[in-house]
Motif scaffolding. Sequence first.
Motif, PDB file in Angstrom:
ATOM      1  N   LEU A   4      -2.116 -30.046  46.973  1.00 37.17           N
ATOM      2  CA  LEU A   4      -0.930 -30.135  47.822  1.00 37.17           C
ATOM      3  C   LEU A   4      -1.330 -30.774  49.142  1.00 37.17           C
ATOM      4  O   LEU A   4      -2.149 -30.224  49.886  1.00 37.17           O
ATOM      5  N   LEU A   5      -0.787 -31.937  49.417  1.00 40.32           N
ATOM      6  CA  LEU A   5      -1.096 -32.641  50.657  1.00 40.32           C
ATOM      7  C   LEU A   5      -0.225 -32.102  51.788  1.00 40.32           C
ATOM      8  O   LEU A   5       0.883 -31.615  51.548  1.00 40.32           O
ATOM      9  N   PRO A   6      -0.688 -32.191  53.027  1.00 37.77           N
ATOM     10  CA  PRO A   6       0.122 -31.726  54.155  1.00 37.77           C
ATOM     11  C   PRO A   6       1.458 -32.463  54.208  1.00 37.77           C
ATOM     12  O   PRO A   6       1.524 -33.672  54.004  1.00 37.77           O
ATOM     13  N   ASN A   7       2.532 -31.690  54.458  1.00 39.43           N
ATOM     14  CA  ASN A   7       3.848 -32.295  54.588  1.00 39.43           C
ATOM     15  C   ASN A   7       4.529 -31.902  55.895  1.00 39.43           C
ATOM     16  O   ASN A   7       5.684 -32.232  56.118  1.00 39.43           O
ATOM     17  N   THR A   8       3.816 -31.173  56.766  1.00 42.39           N
ATOM     18  CA  THR A   8       4.364 -30.750  58.045  1.00 42.39           C
ATOM     19  C   THR A   8       3.226 -30.255  58.932  1.00 42.39           C
ATOM     20  O   THR A   8       2.079 -30.176  58.501  1.00 42.39           O
ATOM     21  N   VAL A   9       3.555 -29.929  60.166  1.00 41.03           N
ATOM     22  CA  VAL A   9       2.603 -29.276  61.065  1.00 41.03           C
ATOM     23  C   VAL A   9       3.032 -27.825  61.177  1.00 41.03           C
ATOM     24  O   VAL A   9       4.190 -27.535  61.504  1.00 41.03           O
ATOM     25  N   LEU A  10       2.119 -26.901  60.874  1.00 38.79           N
ATOM     26  CA  LEU A  10       2.422 -25.479  60.869  1.00 38.79           C
ATOM     27  C   LEU A  10       1.761 -24.797  62.064  1.00 38.79           C
ATOM     28  O   LEU A  10       0.595 -25.052  62.359  1.00 38.79           O
ATOM     29  N   THR A  11       2.527 -23.938  62.741  1.00 38.55           N
ATOM     30  CA  THR A  11       2.030 -23.157  63.869  1.00 38.55           C
ATOM     31  C   THR A  11       1.996 -21.698  63.448  1.00 38.55           C
ATOM     32  O   THR A  11       2.973 -21.182  62.900  1.00 38.55           O
ATOM     33  N   VAL A  12       0.881 -21.030  63.722  1.00 39.15           N
ATOM     34  CA  VAL A  12       0.671 -19.649  63.294  1.00 39.15           C
ATOM     35  C   VAL A  12       0.831 -18.703  64.479  1.00 39.15           C
ATOM     36  O   VAL A  12       0.254 -18.933  65.546  1.00 39.15           O
ATOM     37  N   TYR A  13       1.627 -17.649  64.261  1.00 37.90           N
ATOM     38  CA  TYR A  13       1.805 -16.557  65.221  1.00 37.90           C
ATOM     39  C   TYR A  13       1.332 -15.287  64.534  1.00 37.90           C
ATOM     40  O   TYR A  13       2.065 -14.691  63.745  1.00 37.90           O
ATOM     41  N   ALA A  14       0.089 -14.901  64.792  1.00 42.06           N
ATOM     42  CA  ALA A  14      -0.495 -13.749  64.108  1.00 42.06           C
ATOM     43  C   ALA A  14      -0.380 -12.504  64.982  1.00 42.06           C
ATOM     44  O   ALA A  14      -0.696 -12.535  66.174  1.00 42.06           O
ATOM     45  N   LEU A  15       0.087 -11.428  64.368  1.00 42.73           N
ATOM     46  CA  LEU A  15       0.157 -10.141  65.050  1.00 42.73           C
ATOM     47  C   LEU A  15      -1.254  -9.596  65.239  1.00 42.73           C
ATOM     48  O   LEU A  15      -2.158  -9.933  64.472  1.00 42.73           O
ATOM     49  N   PRO A  16      -1.455  -8.742  66.241  1.00 40.92           N
ATOM     50  CA  PRO A  16      -2.786  -8.148  66.388  1.00 40.92           C
ATOM     51  C   PRO A  16      -3.075  -7.217  65.204  1.00 40.92           C
ATOM     52  O   PRO A  16      -2.243  -6.398  64.842  1.00 40.92           O
ATOM     53  N   HIS A  17      -4.227  -7.405  64.572  1.00 41.76           N
ATOM     54  CA  HIS A  17      -4.629  -6.576  63.435  1.00 41.76           C
ATOM     55  C   HIS A  17      -6.003  -6.009  63.727  1.00 41.76           C
ATOM     56  O   HIS A  17      -6.860  -6.727  64.223  1.00 41.76           O
ATOM     57  N   PRO A  18      -6.287  -4.786  63.429  1.00 41.30           N
ATOM     58  CA  PRO A  18      -5.339  -3.779  62.947  1.00 41.30           C
ATOM     59  C   PRO A  18      -4.460  -3.289  64.095  1.00 41.30           C
ATOM     60  O   PRO A  18      -4.799  -3.461  65.267  1.00 41.30           O
ATOM     61  N   TRP A  19      -3.323  -2.685  63.733  1.00 39.93           N
ATOM     62  CA  TRP A  19      -2.405  -2.184  64.746  1.00 39.93           C
ATOM     63  C   TRP A  19      -3.022  -0.999  65.489  1.00 39.93           C
ATOM     64  O   TRP A  19      -3.848  -0.271  64.954  1.00 39.93           O
ATOM     65  N   GLN A  20      -2.564  -0.829  66.718  1.00 37.98           N
ATOM     66  CA  GLN A  20      -3.001   0.345  67.480  1.00 37.98           C
ATOM     67  C   GLN A  20      -2.476   1.595  66.784  1.00 37.98           C
ATOM     68  O   GLN A  20      -1.498   1.542  66.036  1.00 37.98           O
ATOM     69  N   ARG A  21      -3.123   2.713  67.046  1.00 34.01           N
ATOM     70  CA  ARG A  21      -2.715   3.981  66.424  1.00 34.01           C
ATOM     71  C   ARG A  21      -2.210   4.940  67.491  1.00 34.01           C
ATOM     72  O   ARG A  21      -2.683   4.927  68.626  1.00 34.01           O
ATOM     73  N   ASP A  22      -1.233   5.784  67.086  1.00 31.46           N
ATOM     74  CA  ASP A  22      -0.718   6.788  68.010  1.00 31.46           C
ATOM     75  C   ASP A  22      -1.659   7.985  68.037  1.00 31.46           C
ATOM     76  O   ASP A  22      -2.729   7.980  67.403  1.00 31.46           O
ATOM     77  N   ALA A  23      -1.267   9.051  68.752  1.00 34.01           N
ATOM     78  CA  ALA A  23      -2.123  10.233  68.908  1.00 34.01           C
ATOM     79  C   ALA A  23      -2.430  10.913  67.578  1.00 34.01           C
ATOM     80  O   ALA A  23      -3.424  11.623  67.454  1.00 34.01           O
ATOM     81  N   ASN A  24      -1.578  10.695  66.561  1.00 35.90           N
ATOM     82  CA  ASN A  24      -1.791  11.306  65.244  1.00 35.90           C
ATOM     83  C   ASN A  24      -2.544  10.385  64.290  1.00 35.90           C
ATOM     84  O   ASN A  24      -2.714  10.707  63.114  1.00 35.90           O
ATOM     85  N   GLY A  25      -2.950   9.201  64.757  1.00 32.32           N
ATOM     86  CA  GLY A  25      -3.685   8.278  63.912  1.00 32.32           C
ATOM     87  C   GLY A  25      -2.813   7.370  63.070  1.00 32.32           C
ATOM     88  O   GLY A  25      -3.303   6.646  62.213  1.00 32.32           O
ATOM     89  N   VAL A  26      -1.501   7.395  63.307  1.00 36.78           N
ATOM     90  CA  VAL A  26      -0.572   6.569  62.528  1.00 36.78           C
ATOM     91  C   VAL A  26      -0.510   5.166  63.146  1.00 36.78           C
ATOM     92  O   VAL A  26      -0.336   5.036  64.364  1.00 36.78           O
ATOM     93  N   PRO A  27      -0.644   4.109  62.335  1.00 38.94           N
ATOM     94  CA  PRO A  27      -0.554   2.749  62.892  1.00 38.94           C
ATOM     95  C   PRO A  27       0.832   2.488  63.493  1.00 38.94           C
ATOM     96  O   PRO A  27       1.853   2.835  62.903  1.00 38.94           O
ATOM     97  N   VAL A  28       0.844   1.900  64.684  1.00 41.95           N
ATOM     98  CA  VAL A  28       2.092   1.590  65.381  1.00 41.95           C
ATOM     99  C   VAL A  28       2.230   0.076  65.449  1.00 41.95           C
ATOM    100  O   VAL A  28       1.424  -0.592  66.101  1.00 41.95           O
ATOM    101  N   PRO A  29       3.241  -0.499  64.756  1.00 42.68           N
ATOM    102  CA  PRO A  29       3.400  -1.957  64.794  1.00 42.68           C
ATOM    103  C   PRO A  29       3.827  -2.427  66.177  1.00 42.68           C
ATOM    104  O   PRO A  29       4.458  -1.680  66.934  1.00 42.68           O
ATOM    105  N   PRO A  30       3.505  -3.667  66.517  1.00 45.60           N
ATOM    106  CA  PRO A  30       3.939  -4.216  67.803  1.00 45.60           C
ATOM    107  C   PRO A  30       5.450  -4.408  67.825  1.00 45.60           C
ATOM    108  O   PRO A  30       6.111  -4.398  66.790  1.00 45.60           O
ATOM    109  N   ASN A  31       5.987  -4.591  69.020  1.00 47.66           N
ATOM    110  CA  ASN A  31       7.420  -4.795  69.197  1.00 47.66           C
ATOM    111  C   ASN A  31       7.850  -6.055  68.446  1.00 47.66           C
ATOM    112  O   ASN A  31       7.362  -7.151  68.723  1.00 47.66           O
TER     113      ASN A  31
END
Length: 110
Positions: A4-31
């Motif tokens: 597959l040859l390039p057919n466009t210019v792609l811009t990547v917006y990556a979320l921070p991984h791994p997500w931060q965790r709350d006081a109980n250790g549960v991952p909290v996704p970003p806004n």
Amino acid sequence: MAVLLPNTVLTVYALPHPWQRDANGVPVPPNPAERPAARGSWPGSATEQPDGSWTMRLDPRAWPLEPGDTVTDSRGRSWTLSTARDHKVPGCPAADYVQATATLNPPKVP
């Protein structure tokens, strides 16, 4: 497998991984209303599949990617990644790429 040859210019917006965790250790996704800074823009491929999903090929410099990250193109379209895999070609690093599947934002309604 077809190339597959390039057919466009792609811009990547990556979320921070791994997500931060709350006081109980549960991952909290970003806004979700705040888009992260762009990681970069590179030639790539975005191809719609018969089932309405999209197959993407991105430059290996975009790695690491995770489900939920966003990719935009030069035409203003936006996709949310559902899978991503760093594909290495043994003995030929110039042919390495990131393979991903994504959903168009907003998705098409039949």
